[in-house]
Design an enzyme around this catalytic site. Structure first.
Site, PDB file in Angstrom:
ATOM      1  N   HIS A  69       0.801  -1.185   0.278  1.00 39.92           N
ATOM      2  CA  HIS A  69       0.220  -0.098   0.037  1.00 39.92           C
ATOM      3  C   HIS A  69       0.802   1.247   0.003  1.00 39.92           C
ATOM      4  O   HIS A  69       0.371   2.310   0.154  1.00 39.92           O
ATOM      5  CB  HIS A  69      -0.923   0.073   1.275  1.00 39.92           C
ATOM      6  CG  HIS A  69      -2.046  -0.875   1.153  1.00 39.92           C
ATOM      7  ND1 HIS A  69      -3.175  -0.679   0.562  1.00 39.92           N
ATOM      8  CD2 HIS A  69      -1.956  -2.076   1.740  1.00 39.92           C
ATOM      9  CE1 HIS A  69      -4.021  -1.661   0.641  1.00 39.92           C
ATOM     10  NE2 HIS A  69      -3.310  -2.540   1.594  1.00 39.92           N
ATOM     11  N   ARG A  72      -5.569  12.229   6.056  1.00 35.09           N
ATOM     12  CA  ARG A  72      -4.675  12.297   7.156  1.00 35.09           C
ATOM     13  C   ARG A  72      -3.741  13.310   6.740  1.00 35.09           C
ATOM     14  O   ARG A  72      -3.406  13.672   5.434  1.00 35.09           O
ATOM     15  CB  ARG A  72      -3.594  10.780   7.140  1.00 35.09           C
ATOM     16  CG  ARG A  72      -4.426   9.813   7.861  1.00 35.09           C
ATOM     17  CD  ARG A  72      -4.636  10.158   9.539  1.00 35.09           C
ATOM     18  NE  ARG A  72      -3.412  10.158  10.244  1.00 35.09           N
ATOM     19  CZ  ARG A  72      -3.112   9.231  11.017  1.00 35.09           C
ATOM     20  NH1 ARG A  72      -4.048   8.285  11.367  1.00 35.09           N
ATOM     21  NH2 ARG A  72      -2.033   9.384  11.534  1.00 35.09           N
ATOM     22  N   THR A 105      -8.481   6.803  -1.847  1.00 32.93           N
ATOM     23  CA  THR A 105      -9.891   6.200  -1.979  1.00 32.93           C
ATOM     24  C   THR A 105     -10.957   7.328  -1.890  1.00 32.93           C
ATOM     25  O   THR A 105     -11.934   7.443  -2.415  1.00 32.93           O
ATOM     26  CB  THR A 105     -10.179   5.097  -0.864  1.00 32.93           C
ATOM     27  OG1 THR A 105      -9.568   5.516   0.290  1.00 32.93           O
ATOM     28  CG2 THR A 105      -9.611   4.048  -1.517  1.00 32.93           C
ATOM     29  N   LYS A 124       0.843  14.532   1.132  1.00 35.30           N
ATOM     30  CA  LYS A 124      -0.765  14.834   0.753  1.00 35.30           C
ATOM     31  C   LYS A 124      -0.750  16.590   0.369  1.00 35.30           C
ATOM     32  O   LYS A 124      -1.659  16.856  -0.304  1.00 35.30           O
ATOM     33  CB  LYS A 124      -1.531  14.202   1.644  1.00 35.30           C
ATOM     34  CG  LYS A 124      -1.432  13.002   1.949  1.00 35.30           C
ATOM     35  CD  LYS A 124      -2.405  12.391   2.948  1.00 35.30           C
ATOM     36  CE  LYS A 124      -2.339  10.950   3.388  1.00 35.30           C
ATOM     37  NZ  LYS A 124      -3.039  10.044   2.219  1.00 35.30           N
TER      38      LYS A 124
HETATM   39  C1  GL2 Z   1      -2.340   3.582   1.844  1.00 35.26           C
HETATM   40  C2  GL2 Z   1      -1.970   4.612   0.900  1.00 35.26           C
HETATM   41  O1  GL2 Z   1      -1.139   5.841   1.363  1.00 35.26           O
HETATM   42  C3  GL2 Z   1      -3.289   4.936  -0.106  1.00 35.26           C
HETATM   43  O2  GL2 Z   1      -2.965   5.799  -0.977  1.00 35.26           O
HETATM   44  C4  GL2 Z   1      -4.106   3.933  -0.226  1.00 35.26           C
HETATM   45  O3  GL2 Z   1      -5.446   4.460  -0.978  1.00 35.26           O
HETATM   46  C5  GL2 Z   1      -4.310   2.913   0.927  1.00 35.26           C
HETATM   47  C6  GL2 Z   1      -5.268   1.928   0.433  1.00 35.26           C
HETATM   48  O4  GL2 Z   1      -4.688   1.133  -0.468  1.00 35.26           O
HETATM   49  O5  GL2 Z   1      -3.507   2.568   1.492  1.00 35.26           O
HETATM   50  N1  GL2 Z   1      -1.170   2.979   2.471  1.00 35.26           N
HETATM   51  C7  GL2 Z   1      -1.047   3.193   3.788  1.00 35.26           C
HETATM   52  O6  GL2 Z   1      -0.362   2.927   4.387  1.00 35.26           O
HETATM   53  N2  GL2 Z   1      -2.202   4.126   4.346  1.00 35.26           N
HETATM   54  C8  GL2 Z   1      -3.130   4.165   3.097  1.00 35.26           C
HETATM   55  O7  GL2 Z   1      -3.714   5.178   3.370  1.00 35.26           O
HETATM   56  N3  GL2 Z   1      -2.342   4.400   5.599  1.00 35.26           N
END
Ligand code: GL2
Length: 819
Positions: A369, A561, A668, A566
């Site tokens: 991720h 977050r 998402t 970001k």
């Molecule tokens: C994350 C990514 O940063 C995010 O872009 C992604 O949509 C989500 C779900 O796949 O995963 N990876 C991560 O460690 N976090 C996220 O939200 N906390």
């Protein structure tokens, strides 16, 4: 009893959905389960009684689903995740079993308002952000598309911290979702497993008998299961979310207690329980603490023991495991499961290493991720050696096999060997959990097309060379039940009127709405729905913060977050630049905007916390400046969570998805906004790239550097100072922030933050500023032609159906799980 066929088993009488009967059932639960008279029942009692009635209806389907999986010898999918960011469950559950009207009527006949009690349900915030919310969407979609699946995680007593503002600074307070009990869950005392830590490894047999290893842990705790049923759309199937809670083996050391050591007598008990007490509040940064590793092993071991026990109930041995079981690792957090599976198969069940390895690899798959280097988990070798000595041996054994294969069969050179090794030898020796997850799995997937390509080119380049057919892409999705039907009933109703109900069962049928984008009458209705959602958000902000915002202004929203990549800071700098422009050119026709921000910062992330303070400082100055004439407002809403997102997402006109290209794996939130008819302003990052393909270039505003350009600028160095000097707007905005215009009480508060842009600009805030500001003025121009704006927003809703998590889960099911 046991001699009966499943089909002959006695079943409870079918339940009625008549509101009168349901009202009677609610009273029955209130009286006999909660022990309250209708007269004295508090709103929380009504909530619990209602959930118990809903839960009973779900249980009938739950048992049916379980029986079906056994009867058909179906493959089971296990989703291992340290996070499930569920939010509230009641409304979703009621809607998925199709009883919304009936329950509303039943409650109102009792003088209770469904909306009021639904608002009392606490958010189950067992996750940090996108990764945890994705797990929750997947659970709902797996039930919807009828996949027998279990989610495994931890039942944290305290979920993600509650965020309060003290003079604009984030303060973290404990979150207490279990304060009123949790009527959804079932405690399963019989499903308990021992989990060990520390100790030593003994070898038995050897010379003549086959050698076996026995781990003798020094510490042990009990993992006890709590089950929550998860119901899919139209009640198709009900799956289980099984969360583990840590319990001491001896609740109290009686001898110590009797000897007068009252506190010491509870020490072991407290230590065990502290294991599952709090969710780690870090988002995409390594926890780097022993407690976190203990949590990871604790839930991995409990889940695997449970999975293997269930398999042996139905099958004679483990050769069929890869055909009957798929275990999906949600990031590397459960990656130690690979070693634990090997230990259980070899040491407990007596399999040979090579056979166990084949089964393990055939069973596991891993989702990555993030590519952020600081977020790639690794554990110091001495820590792993001390806490999990047998697993460390297994790591070395896997590593030896892999490196021999790479060197002998694939003729890999030293440099590549170093990068694929499970042990990072640069500096303090550490075990790389990403490499372990990769090597122990048959499938490794990224979460957007771009991210998957970058995985192949960067972190996993050499492992990809070694195993070229393992990496694949599964672009994330969101459940349209929660993120359209639940959170936006107005839009859902309007779409049903226009194109009928097909899209409720298949979000891709939303494309039928496309032609309504050209229908002026429809666009007006669409805009009216948006206006009402904005009024609702405006009321929420007025109530919670005492700030008044005008629902006819453009609602420009960035919620996620708080993280430098970001780029909330880019948004804030542009806000300041706009503020300067509005004051310098009052004669121009400025589009009225409200800039909303919300999100939590990891408690130890200094710059992220400073960015929150900056947002609040800027808000105070701009919102109180009469020269702005209400044309610009800035609002930072505290304590962002799933429930707040459900109010904000439907109310957005503009969705900010502006991460530095190459850094957001997918996103998402971007999908939720567009589905609800917001325009996106975004970079070519993560899933934005695919959103552009789906909604079309006319219906999204893309700006800024590409991932490739960012990589090049970082490699070759770019000159932020020169860029800043060339942009009058940017230099003015930066120097006003740096010089304390927004922080008169501490003029140097933000100097360091701004220095970072001048000196390195790692996140390309300066490099992308002009492009971003231009894109914002393009957004203004579109807004000024409301017909054009509304056409685009309708097209966004119409073309976002592909991003349903049902589609994502179907792809996992056919291409990875073969379930
Ligand atoms: C994350 C990514 O940063 C995010 O872009 C992604 O949509 C989500 C779900 O796949 O995963 N990876 C991560 O460690 N976090 C996220 O939200 N906390």
């Amino acid at each position: 009893m046991n001699n009966l066929n499943a089909a002959d088993l006695p079943r409870p009488a079918p339940r009625s959905s008549n509101p009168e009967i349901m009202a009677a059932e609610i009273i029955e639960r209130l009286t006999y389960r909660i022990g309250k008279d209708v007269k004295v029942a508090k709103p929380h009692d009504w909530l619990t009684a209602t959930i118990l009635v809903v839960r009973d209806r779900i249980i009938d389907k739950w048992m049916e689903s379980t029986r079906k999986a056994y009867a058909n010898n179906s493959k089971r999918v296990y989703y291992l995740s340290l996070e499930f960011l569920i939010g509230r469950l009641m409304r979703d559950a009621i809607s998925n079993i199709g009883l919304m009207h009936e329950i509303r009527d039943a409650l109102s006949s009792l003088g209770v308002d469904l909306d009021v009690i639904a608002g009392l349900e606490p958010d189950a915030a067992l996750g940090n952000g996108g990764l945890g919310r994705l797990a929750a969407c997947f659970m709902e979609s797996m039930a919807t598309v009828d996949i027998p699946a279990y989610g495994y995680g931890i039942r944290y007593v305290h979920g993600l911290f509650r965020q309060q503002m003290a003079d604009g600074w984030q303060v973290e307070l404990p979150e207490t979702w279990l304060a009123h009990g949790n009527p959804w869950e079932f405690e399963r005392r019989e499903s308990s497993y021992e989990i060990g830590f520390g100790g030593s490894v003994e070898t038995i047999g050897g010379y003549e008998d086959p050698q076996r290893f026995v781990w003798k842990p020094a510490e042990r705790v009990i993992a006890m299961a709590y089950d929550t049923p998860v119901v899919g759309w139209r009640g198709t199937r009900v799956n289980t979310l099984r969360l583990w809670s840590a319990q001491p083996i001896d609740p109290i050391l009686l001898a110590a207690f009797n000897a007068g050591d009252h506190i010491g007598a509870l020490r072991e008990s407290n230590k065990a329980e502290s294991l599952t007490r709090v969710l780690y509040p870090a988002d995409a940064t390594p926890a780097g603490q022993e407690l976190r590793l203990r949590q990871e092993f604790f839930f991995s071991s409990a889940s695997l023991q449970d999975i293997l026990r269930r398999h042996l109930q139905q099958y004679p041995d483990f050769t069929s495991l890869p055909d009957k079981v798929s275990i999906q690792l949600n990031d590397t957090h459960p990656a130690i499961s690979i070693c634990e599976m090997m230990r259980l198969l070899c040491d407990v069940h007596g399999l040979e290493f090579d056979d166990a390895w084949k089964i393990t690899q055939g069973t596991f798959s891993y989702t990555n991720h993030t590519l952020l280097p600081e977020a790639l988990e690794s554990w110091p070798v001495p820590l792993l050696e001390r806490l999990l000595p047998r697993h460390m041996q297994i790591v070395y054994a896997i590593n030896a096999n892999t490196l021999v294969y790479a060197r002998k069969e694939k003729k890999m050179a030293d440099q590549q060997i170093r990068s694929i090794s499970l042990i990072d030898e640069g500096g303090e020796r550490r075990v790389r959990m990403g490499n372990l997850a990769f090597i122990g799995s048959h499938s490794i997937n990224g979460v957007s097309a771009l991210h998957t390509e970058l995985m192949k080119e960067t972190v996993f380049a050499d492992l990809h060379g070694l195993y070229p057919d393992r990496i694949n892409n599964k672009t994330n999705g969101i459940t349209p039940r929660r993120w359209l039907m639940q959170c936006n009933p107005g839009l859902t109703g309007l779409v049903r009127e226009a194109i009928g109900d097909d899209f409720l069962d298949d979000a891709e049928k939303l494309t039928a709405l496309d032609r309504f984008a050209d229908d002026a009458g429809f666009r007006e209705k669409f805009a009216e729905v948006k206006r009402l959602n904005k009024v609702r958000l405006a009321n929420t902000v007025a109530q919670r913060m005492g700030i008044r915002v005008d629902p006819s202004a453009m609602f420009d929203i960035q919620i996620k977050r708080i993280h430098e990549y970001k780029r909330q800071l880019l948004n804030l700098v542009e806000t300041v630049a706009l503020y300067d422009q509005i004051r310098s050119h009052p004669e121009l026709e400025w589009v009225p905007r409200v800039k909303f921000f919300a999100g939590k910062a990891a408690p130890s992330y200094h710059n992220a916390k400073l960015i929150i303070k900056l947002a609040n400082d800027i808000a105070r100055v701009i919102n109180n400046d009469p020269a702005v004439r209400g044309l610009l407002k800035v609002v930072f809403i505290p304590n962002y969570n799933v429930s707040l997102a459900e109010i904000m997402v439907p109310a957005a006109d503009l969705s900010e998805q502006i991460s530095t290209a190459g850094m957001e794996a997918s996103g998402t939130g971007n999908m939720k906004f567009a589905l609800n008819g917001a325009l996106t302003i975004g970079t070519l990052d993560g899933a934005n790239v695919e959103m552009l393909e789906h909604v079309g270039a006319d219906n999204i505003v893309i700006f800024g550097m590409t991932a490739e350009e960012v990589a090049k600028a970082r490699a070759e160095g770019h000159n932020p100072r020169a860029i800043i000097e060339q942009s009058a707007e940017l230099s003015q905005a930066l120097s006003s922030i740096a010089s304390g215009v927004f922080s008169p009480d501490d003029r140097s508060r933000f100097a360091g933050l701004i220095d970072g842009i001048y000196n390195s600009d790692w996140f390309m805030v300066a490099a992308d500023f002009d492009a971003y500001a231009d894109a914002q003025r393009k957004v203004d121009a579109i807004w000024s032609d409301q017909d054009s704006w509304n056409t685009k927003t309708v097209r966004n809703t119409a073309r976002m159906g592909w991003f349903s998590s049902d589609r994502t889960i179907r792809q996992y099911a056919t291409e990875i799980w073969r379930a």
